[in-house]
Design a protein around this motif. Structure first.
Motif, PDB file in Angstrom:
ATOM      1  N   MET A   1       0.855  -1.170   0.000  1.00  0.00           N
ATOM      2  CA  MET A   1       0.000   0.000   0.000  1.00  0.00           C
ATOM      3  C   MET A   1       0.900   1.232   0.000  1.00  0.00           C
ATOM      4  O   MET A   1       1.853   1.309   0.754  1.00  0.00           O
ATOM      5  N   ASP A   2       0.602   2.190  -0.842  1.00  0.00           N
ATOM      6  CA  ASP A   2       1.365   3.430  -0.851  1.00  0.00           C
ATOM      7  C   ASP A   2       0.632   4.491  -0.014  1.00  0.00           C
ATOM      8  O   ASP A   2      -0.460   4.252   0.500  1.00  0.00           O
ATOM      9  N   GLN A   3       1.244   5.683   0.104  1.00  0.00           N
ATOM     10  CA  GLN A   3       0.660   6.725   0.951  1.00  0.00           C
ATOM     11  C   GLN A   3      -0.727   7.151   0.499  1.00  0.00           C
ATOM     12  O   GLN A   3      -1.602   7.399   1.320  1.00  0.00           O
ATOM     13  N   GLY A   4      -0.923   7.274  -0.818  1.00  0.00           N
ATOM     14  CA  GLY A   4      -2.233   7.676  -1.327  1.00  0.00           C
ATOM     15  C   GLY A   4      -3.317   6.684  -0.947  1.00  0.00           C
ATOM     16  O   GLY A   4      -4.401   7.070  -0.504  1.00  0.00           O
ATOM     17  N   GLN A   5      -3.028   5.406  -1.100  1.00  0.00           N
ATOM     18  CA  GLN A   5      -3.999   4.374  -0.737  1.00  0.00           C
ATOM     19  C   GLN A   5      -4.253   4.380   0.768  1.00  0.00           C
ATOM     20  O   GLN A   5      -5.388   4.225   1.209  1.00  0.00           O
ATOM     21  N   LEU A   6      -3.179   4.528   1.543  1.00  0.00           N
ATOM     22  CA  LEU A   6      -3.337   4.569   2.998  1.00  0.00           C
ATOM     23  C   LEU A   6      -4.230   5.729   3.404  1.00  0.00           C
ATOM     24  O   LEU A   6      -5.137   5.573   4.216  1.00  0.00           O
ATOM     25  N   LEU A   7      -3.993   6.898   2.818  1.00  0.00           N
ATOM     26  CA  LEU A   7      -4.799   8.070   3.155  1.00  0.00           C
ATOM     27  C   LEU A   7      -6.257   7.870   2.758  1.00  0.00           C
ATOM     28  O   LEU A   7      -7.165   8.194   3.523  1.00  0.00           O
ATOM     29  N   GLN A   8      -6.495   7.314   1.571  1.00  0.00           N
ATOM     30  CA  GLN A   8      -7.871   7.090   1.117  1.00  0.00           C
ATOM     31  C   GLN A   8      -8.595   6.076   1.992  1.00  0.00           C
ATOM     32  O   GLN A   8      -9.760   6.259   2.340  1.00  0.00           O
ATOM     33  N   LEU A  67       6.023   3.462   4.666  1.00  0.00           N
ATOM     34  CA  LEU A  67       5.265   4.038   3.568  1.00  0.00           C
ATOM     35  C   LEU A  67       6.155   4.150   2.334  1.00  0.00           C
ATOM     36  O   LEU A  67       7.362   4.301   2.438  1.00  0.00           O
ATOM     37  N   SER A  68       5.553   4.105   1.173  1.00  0.00           N
ATOM     38  CA  SER A  68       6.287   4.185  -0.081  1.00  0.00           C
ATOM     39  C   SER A  68       6.772   5.614  -0.330  1.00  0.00           C
ATOM     40  O   SER A  68       5.964   6.532  -0.395  1.00  0.00           O
ATOM     41  N   PRO A  69       8.095   5.812  -0.504  1.00  0.00           N
ATOM     42  CA  PRO A  69       8.590   7.164  -0.780  1.00  0.00           C
ATOM     43  C   PRO A  69       8.143   7.679  -2.152  1.00  0.00           C
ATOM     44  O   PRO A  69       8.207   8.879  -2.406  1.00  0.00           O
ATOM     45  N   ASN A  70       7.642   6.808  -3.002  1.00  0.00           N
ATOM     46  CA  ASN A  70       7.172   7.230  -4.321  1.00  0.00           C
ATOM     47  C   ASN A  70       5.945   8.129  -4.242  1.00  0.00           C
ATOM     48  O   ASN A  70       5.614   8.813  -5.198  1.00  0.00           O
ATOM     49  N   GLU A  71       5.254   8.094  -3.126  1.00  0.00           N
ATOM     50  CA  GLU A  71       4.021   8.857  -2.967  1.00  0.00           C
ATOM     51  C   GLU A  71       4.174  10.036  -2.015  1.00  0.00           C
ATOM     52  O   GLU A  71       3.191  10.635  -1.597  1.00  0.00           O
ATOM     53  N   ASP A  72       5.405  10.386  -1.659  1.00  0.00           N
ATOM     54  CA  ASP A  72       5.621  11.451  -0.677  1.00  0.00           C
ATOM     55  C   ASP A  72       5.018  12.783  -1.095  1.00  0.00           C
ATOM     56  O   ASP A  72       4.404  13.471  -0.289  1.00  0.00           O
ATOM     57  N   THR A  78      -1.715  16.323   0.169  1.00  0.00           N
ATOM     58  CA  THR A  78      -2.975  15.950   0.807  1.00  0.00           C
ATOM     59  C   THR A  78      -3.007  16.392   2.254  1.00  0.00           C
ATOM     60  O   THR A  78      -4.002  16.958   2.720  1.00  0.00           O
ATOM     61  N   LEU A  79      -1.919  16.157   2.982  1.00  0.00           N
ATOM     62  CA  LEU A  79      -1.868  16.586   4.370  1.00  0.00           C
ATOM     63  C   LEU A  79      -1.919  18.109   4.477  1.00  0.00           C
ATOM     64  O   LEU A  79      -2.555  18.654   5.375  1.00  0.00           O
ATOM     65  N   HIS A  80      -1.266  18.782   3.548  1.00  0.00           N
ATOM     66  CA  HIS A  80      -1.278  20.246   3.539  1.00  0.00           C
ATOM     67  C   HIS A  80      -2.705  20.770   3.327  1.00  0.00           C
ATOM     68  O   HIS A  80      -3.143  21.703   3.988  1.00  0.00           O
TER      69      HIS A  80
END
Length: 85
Positions: A1-8, A67-72, A78-80
């Motif tokens: 799971m990458d950051q985008g998926q985790l956030l969603q 977390l995957s650094p590819n989605e940083d 998104t956090l911003h």
């Protein structure tokens, strides 16, 4: 799971009040795997000394989620937008 998926799928993990309400834990995000400054080391030491045991002496734990650094960049944006940066 990458950051985008985790956030969603689990966006509440990035909101301390939601973490407390849902899981009854205090959750704090920490970037790992990069050089640490003295403030980072100081915070980890503080967290360990304060939160490694309960008042009755039982151990508590720490959870590390890689977390995957590819989605940083997407994660930061998104956090911003949520006012969390």
């Amino acid at each position: 799971m990458d950051q985008g998926q985790l956030l969603q799928q689990h966006g509440s993990l990035f909101i301390p009040d939601e973490i407390k309400k849902i899981y009854q834990i205090d959750g704090y995000l920490c970037l790992l795997g990069e050089p640490m400054g003295k403030n980072h080391v100081r915070r980890i030491s503080y967290w360990y000394s304060m939160w490694s045991h309960r008042r009755n002496g039982l151990w508590k734990g720490f959870l590390q989620i890689d977390l995957s650094p590819n989605e940083d960049e997407l994660a930061y944006k998104t956090l911003h937008l949520r006012g969390l940066t």
